[in-house]
Scaffold this motif. Structure first.
Motif, PDB file in Angstrom:
ATOM      1  N   UNK A   1       0.847  -1.187   0.000  1.00 64.01           N
ATOM      2  CA  UNK A   1       0.000   0.000   0.000  1.00 64.01           C
ATOM      3  C   UNK A   1       0.887   1.242   0.000  1.00 64.01           C
ATOM      4  N   UNK A   2       0.464   2.266  -0.724  1.00 66.07           N
ATOM      5  CA  UNK A   2       1.157   3.554  -0.751  1.00 66.07           C
ATOM      6  C   UNK A   2       0.163   4.647  -0.396  1.00 66.07           C
ATOM      7  N   UNK A   3       0.554   5.500   0.550  1.00 70.81           N
ATOM      8  CA  UNK A   3      -0.302   6.598   1.007  1.00 70.81           C
ATOM      9  C   UNK A   3       0.416   7.901   0.700  1.00 70.81           C
ATOM     10  N   UNK A   4      -0.216   8.775  -0.076  1.00 71.83           N
ATOM     11  CA  UNK A   4       0.414  10.013  -0.527  1.00 71.83           C
ATOM     12  C   UNK A   4      -0.400  11.222  -0.087  1.00 71.83           C
ATOM     13  N   UNK A   5       0.322  12.237   0.362  1.00 68.90           N
ATOM     14  CA  UNK A   5      -0.297  13.516   0.704  1.00 68.90           C
ATOM     15  C   UNK A   5       0.371  14.609  -0.128  1.00 68.90           C
ATOM     16  N   UNK A   6      -0.340  15.264  -1.027  1.00 71.45           N
ATOM     17  CA  UNK A   6       0.254  16.346  -1.813  1.00 71.45           C
ATOM     18  C   UNK A   6       0.385  17.609  -0.972  1.00 71.45           C
ATOM     19  N   UNK A   7       1.246  18.511  -1.430  1.00 76.89           N
ATOM     20  CA  UNK A   7       1.413  19.772  -0.715  1.00 76.89           C
ATOM     21  C   UNK A   7       0.264  20.708  -1.051  1.00 76.89           C
ATOM     22  N   UNK A   8      -0.291  21.315  -0.026  1.00 74.49           N
ATOM     23  CA  UNK A   8      -1.366  22.295  -0.179  1.00 74.49           C
ATOM     24  C   UNK A   8      -0.955  23.590   0.511  1.00 74.49           C
ATOM     25  N   UNK A   9      -0.995  24.689  -0.239  1.00 76.04           N
ATOM     26  CA  UNK A   9      -0.614  25.985   0.296  1.00 76.04           C
ATOM     27  C   UNK A   9      -1.651  26.449   1.313  1.00 76.04           C
TER      28      UNK A   9
ATOM     29  N   UNK B   1      -5.609  16.847   1.589  1.00 80.31           N
ATOM     30  CA  UNK B   1      -6.124  15.659   0.904  1.00 80.31           C
ATOM     31  C   UNK B   1      -5.098  14.552   0.985  1.00 80.31           C
ATOM     32  N   UNK B   2      -5.563  13.326   0.942  1.00 78.92           N
ATOM     33  CA  UNK B   2      -4.689  12.165   1.020  1.00 78.92           C
ATOM     34  C   UNK B   2      -5.194  11.101   0.057  1.00 78.92           C
ATOM     35  N   UNK B   3      -4.284  10.452  -0.644  1.00 80.70           N
ATOM     36  CA  UNK B   3      -4.620   9.409  -1.623  1.00 80.70           C
ATOM     37  C   UNK B   3      -4.068   8.077  -1.155  1.00 80.70           C
ATOM     38  N   UNK B   4      -4.878   7.039  -1.281  1.00 82.19           N
ATOM     39  CA  UNK B   4      -4.478   5.689  -0.883  1.00 82.19           C
ATOM     40  C   UNK B   4      -4.438   4.814  -2.128  1.00 82.19           C
TER      41      UNK B   4
ATOM     42  N   UNK C   1     -10.314  16.858   3.377  1.00 83.21           N
ATOM     43  CA  UNK C   1     -10.700  17.707   4.497  1.00 83.21           C
ATOM     44  C   UNK C   1     -11.816  18.657   4.075  1.00 83.21           C
ATOM     45  N   UNK C   2     -12.736  18.941   4.996  1.00 80.48           N
ATOM     46  CA  UNK C   2     -13.813  19.903   4.768  1.00 80.48           C
ATOM     47  C   UNK C   2     -13.709  21.000   5.825  1.00 80.48           C
ATOM     48  N   UNK C   3     -13.976  22.224   5.382  1.00 78.98           N
ATOM     49  CA  UNK C   3     -13.838  23.341   6.296  1.00 78.98           C
ATOM     50  C   UNK C   3     -14.936  23.305   7.348  1.00 78.98           C
TER      51      UNK C   3
END
Length: 338
Positions: A187-195, A208-211, A224-226
């Motif tokens: 399994x690979x779990x990735x989190x992109x950079x968010x400004x 956000x996170x992708x599995x 994520x939701x505000x």
């Protein structure tokens, strides 16, 4: 004379040397030896002792060493792994590690998720890094995933280069690689950079996170939701369609008590499970040594179990991953503004 034994005529020394060299043309050839080794009956292999005193495990699987294999010892038809794959520690420097027996592969289950199909509760234990707390240098996170019998299920290693990890700290993008008992990345779990410089309610600033399972095949997202006063996430499938939601506590994030993140249906009527960050006293207050308990129904879709498992790490980085250069109060303020 009858008592005299005839002898061969003497030859010059030069002629004798020529005959010897003609028999073996190799220069200075060693004499031939006959092997007198007789193999004995086969015996069982002797493995190193798994028991040792004191200390925590020192050697862990590294993605840079895919060719290493763990030592195992057959026991009643079940292979029990005694050491983690990768670099093996020296004797008397580690504690024995017992792995969960490998389940039978299922055609309706992604490879490696058969373990989750048999469980309704897992424990995610983050490794304590004293050097990180002393020097302030952010290191890659490491986690052990265990079942209720204290058997190892997975190992999770962060794979991120030093500059990005120390420049962005808790907001850093990351790649988590989940490996099984044989060191295979399942399994690979990735989190992109968010400004986060713009307004915190802007969609581009939401985490956000992708599995992916197997690596390269996306099975879902955690978005994520505000919300003004609490953490809210949605668990989505590979088409980014919301399936479940995660609702965090209102205002307290691990200050002297457990933090419970409830997993609910989209309408909020059914409580599916929860992610509990356990309070570990001094370690929880001063160091990154988090302990999460994840509960979900036994008959829940195994892909959704993997998504809940992935959501645990996004929650950890956003609310409980403390940077050595920040105090705990400013860290919570930064997490709440994301």
């Amino acid at each position: 004379m009858s008592g005299v034994v005839p002898t061969a005529p003497e030859q010059p020394a030069s002629e004798m040397e020529k005959q010897i060299k003609s028999q073996d043309p190799r220069p200075d050839a060693p004499p031939g030896y006959n092997s007198h080794f007789v193999p004995g009956p086969p015996r069982p292999a002797v493995f190193p002792s798994a028991g040792c005193q004191g200390g925590l495990p020192m050697g862990y699987y590294s993605p840079q060493q895919p060719s290493t294999f763990p030592l195992y010892q057959p026991s009643g038809g079940i292979q029990t792994i005694q050491y983690q794959p990768g670099k093996y520690p020296l004797p008397n420097q580690c504690a024995p590690i017992t792995w969960m027996p490998a389940p039978t592969p299922r055609p309706d289950c992604p490879p490696g998720l058969e373990y989750l199909a048999q469980l309704d509760n897992i424990h995610v234990l983050q490794h304590f890094e004293p050097l990180e707390m002393i020097t302030g240098f952010e290191t890659n996170n490491r986690y052990d995933v265990k079942n209720n019998s204290d058997q190892m299920v997975y190992i999770v290693n962060e794979d991120m280069e030093d500059f990005t990890r120390n420049a962005y700290r808790t907001l850093r993008p990351f790649v988590l690689r989940v490996t099984d008992c044989m060191g295979r990345e399942i399994m690979t779990i990735q989190r992109p950079f968010r400004c986060t410089c713009c307004c915190f309610c802007c969609p581009s600033a939401r985490q956000e996170l992708e599995v992916q399972c197997p690596p390269g095949v996306t099975i879902g997202y955690v978005a994520e939701h505000w919300n003004l006063c609490r953490a809210v996430y949605s668990i989505q499938n590979e088409k980014k369609e919301s399936v479940m939601r995660v609702l965090g506590p209102c205002s307290t994030y691990g200050c002297g008590s457990d933090s419970v993140f409830e997993i609910q249906s989209l309408d909020g009527v059914f409580n599916i499970g929860n992610i509990i960050r356990k309070w570990n006293g001094l370690l929880s207050a001063m160091a990154d040594a988090d302990h999460f308990d994840i509960h979900f129904p036994l008959d829940l879709d195994v892909k959704m179990k993997a998504m809940i498992f992935g959501a645990c790490f996004l929650i950890d980085f956003m609310y409980f991953e403390r940077s050595p250069e920040q105090n705990s109060g400013s860290q919570r303020d930064t997490a709440n503004q994301q």
